[in-house]
Design an enzyme around this catalytic site. Structure first.
Site, PDB file in Angstrom:
ATOM      1  N   HIS A  72       0.983  -1.133  -0.040  1.00  0.00           N
ATOM      2  CA  HIS A  72       0.100   0.047  -0.155  1.00  0.00           C
ATOM      3  C   HIS A  72       0.929   1.269  -0.035  1.00  0.00           C
ATOM      4  CE1 HIS A  72      -3.288  -2.915   1.015  1.00  0.00           C
ATOM      5  NE2 HIS A  72      -4.041  -1.902   0.826  1.00  0.00           N
ATOM      6  N   SER A  89      -6.229   3.473  -5.651  1.00  0.00           N
ATOM      7  CA  SER A  89      -5.668   4.389  -4.668  1.00  0.00           C
ATOM      8  C   SER A  89      -5.668   5.924  -4.921  1.00  0.00           C
ATOM      9  CB  SER A  89      -4.233   3.860  -4.240  1.00  0.00           C
ATOM     10  OG  SER A  89      -4.167   2.728  -3.561  1.00  0.00           O
TER      11      SER A  89
END
Length: 173
Positions: A72, A89
């Protein structure tokens, strides 16, 4: 994210490779999660699909769980500035206003990201679509007090929320 939603019937007809390729976006740069969840098919709901993916995460060894967490991006970090985030994202960070920070907010994110990464060895993860920048900053500060095990568990819980929202966006029941 912009493709028309898939139906559960479409997914249930796919082979493992097609399934993983189609849903791999749900777990940031970690299609292995959905690839393993394929074994639980056929799915009768998006919730059942998501539960299967979370069962995969629960059964995964610690090194794989940490690799997923580390996949991430930092919030309002270098990847966001360089525009190298995944489409998911990028949209999620924008939804929380992280693409429109004041210089002071940006500096606060930078300081907290660095402190968090130094303490835990991975980026801070939160379901940004369920929060605003003020709540995110408060959570970053508060979670710095967690121990390693608690923070790994919280990061996986947050990944579960993120992936559920992504699956709900992409798959119709």
């Amino acid at each position: 994210m912009s493709a028309p939603p898939l139906t559960l019937a479409d997914l249930n007809r796919m082979n493992r490779t097609g399934f993983a390729t189609t849903l791999g976006f749900a777990f940031e740069l970690s299609p292995w999660v959905v690839k393993r969840a394929y074994d639980a098919a056929p799915f009768d709901s998006v919730e059942a699909l998501h539960a299967a993916t979370m069962a995969v995460l629960d059964a995964a060894p610690e090194d794989e769980r940490l690799a997923l967490i580390r996949a991430h991006p930092e919030l309002a970090g270098k990847a966001a500035i360089a525009k190298t985030l995944t489409a998911e994202s990028n949209a999620e960070q924008a939804s929380a206003g992280l693409d429109r920070l004041t210089p002071e907010e940006f500096e606060r994110f930078h300081v907290l990201n660095a402190a968090y990464r130094q303490r835990f060895g991975f980026p801070f993860i939160i379901a940004v679509r369920l929060n605003d920048k003020t709540a995110i900053l408060a959570a970053m500060q508060a979670r710095l007090e967690n121990d390693q095990a608690a923070e790994v568990a919280e990061a996986i819980r947050q990944i579960g929320l993120i992936s559920k929202l992504r699956l709900q966006d992409a798959v119709t029941g």
